[in-house]
Design an enzyme around this catalytic site. Sequence first.
Site, short mmCIF file in Angstrom:
data_model
loop_
_atom_site.label_atom_id
_atom_site.label_comp_id
_atom_site.label_asym_id
_atom_site.label_seq_id
_atom_site.Cartn_x
_atom_site.Cartn_y
_atom_site.Cartn_z
N TRP A 150 0.81 -1.22 0.00
CA TRP A 150 0.00 0.00 0.00
C TRP A 150 0.84 1.26 0.00
CZ3 TRP A 150 -3.47 -1.93 -2.33
CH2 TRP A 150 -4.13 -3.10 -1.95
N PHE A 189 -14.19 -9.66 11.54
CA PHE A 189 -15.32 -9.29 10.69
C PHE A 189 -16.09 -10.49 10.16
CE2 PHE A 189 -11.44 -8.58 8.04
CZ PHE A 189 -11.59 -9.61 7.13
N HIS A 230 -10.33 -12.03 -2.50
CA HIS A 230 -9.61 -13.05 -3.27
C HIS A 230 -9.08 -14.20 -2.41
CE1 HIS A 230 -5.18 -11.39 -2.96
NE2 HIS A 230 -5.75 -11.49 -1.77
N ASN A 289 -1.39 -18.02 -7.02
CA ASN A 289 -0.91 -17.92 -5.65
C ASN A 289 -2.05 -18.15 -4.65
OD1 ASN A 289 1.61 -17.12 -4.06
ND2 ASN A 289 0.02 -15.89 -3.08
#
Length: 348
Positions: A168, A240, A258, A305
């Site tokens: 990020w 969550f 993903h 992956n």
Amino acid sequence: MAEHLSQSELDYPFKLLEYFNGFRVSKVIFSACELGVFDLLLKSPEPLSAQHVARELSTSVDGMERLLDALVGMEVLEVETTDGTAVYSSTDVANLYLAKGSGKSLHDMIIYQSQTIYPLWNNLVDAVREGKNQNQKTFGLPPEDVFQAVYRSEEETLKFMGLMNSSWILDGHDIATAFNLSCFQTIVDLGGCTGALAREMAKAYPSSSVTVFDLLPVVETAQKHFSQENDAVVFQSGDFFSGEVPPADLYVLARIIHDWPEEKCLMLLKKLYDACKPGGGVLLVEAMLFENRRGPVTAQIFSLNMLVQMEGRERPPSGYTSILNKIGFRNVQVCRTGKSYDAILAVR
């Protein structure tokens, strides 16, 4: 494939040989990072000989010279001859992205790729055969609890969080500004890890409040190792999947969907839909495939992956639109950034 491989490639397979050697190229950079080559060269006021680098890093001279020469061939380092001795220095790119000391350092990402992803990919054949991740074979951990593997020790937790932080720092600004999110007054980054993406959101939208919501051990590690003075981001702990989520106008799920099979993604998105008021929304951040699934290669590799490490996959835009619409989200917008990660915005 056939239309891309020219007659000259049939005469001599240059491109295929480049692919075959790709893992060696990666390992050259990985090894140089693990040894501290780029950090040493960044700190040095002058170019260094292979003998000097080897002495400082406790390696063989011959091995270090070969490694440095390979990095020169890859245009990561530069070399010149002084008084008959080859001396090496870093390029601007190496100083910016490969040394620990840079604000845009990808060092943590490289260490994670080398020490965690690389061993997993040694078992790619078995992942393809079995259709499941290889955490059991690689790390001796149960395949059904993927984040037990990710967070299996404090050292591994730090590696993973360093990977996410690097991602990020590199891509966060483009994601935060992919859409105008200024209408969302409260933003919650679910699974926001170190807060790096959340901080980019806070910079882009200073009138919005931004919260990172993650597991308690992750939040504690983030505050211990990745905290910043006068941080505009608030951290809150929770799960969550099993617990409640904080109220928000916008929920961010960056590299979360993903990881999981569709039924688990739908369950999470339904929870967020129910938590949203009309006009609230979700921002998904993923590496999107083309609709025909013929690229980009980076997204295809990421999807492999997910097979070898997690339980999910990468999707094309229609894949994300479909699961969002199933839950009730509408006005799905897609933004391809042209970089590693893309953005999908949907509102209730």
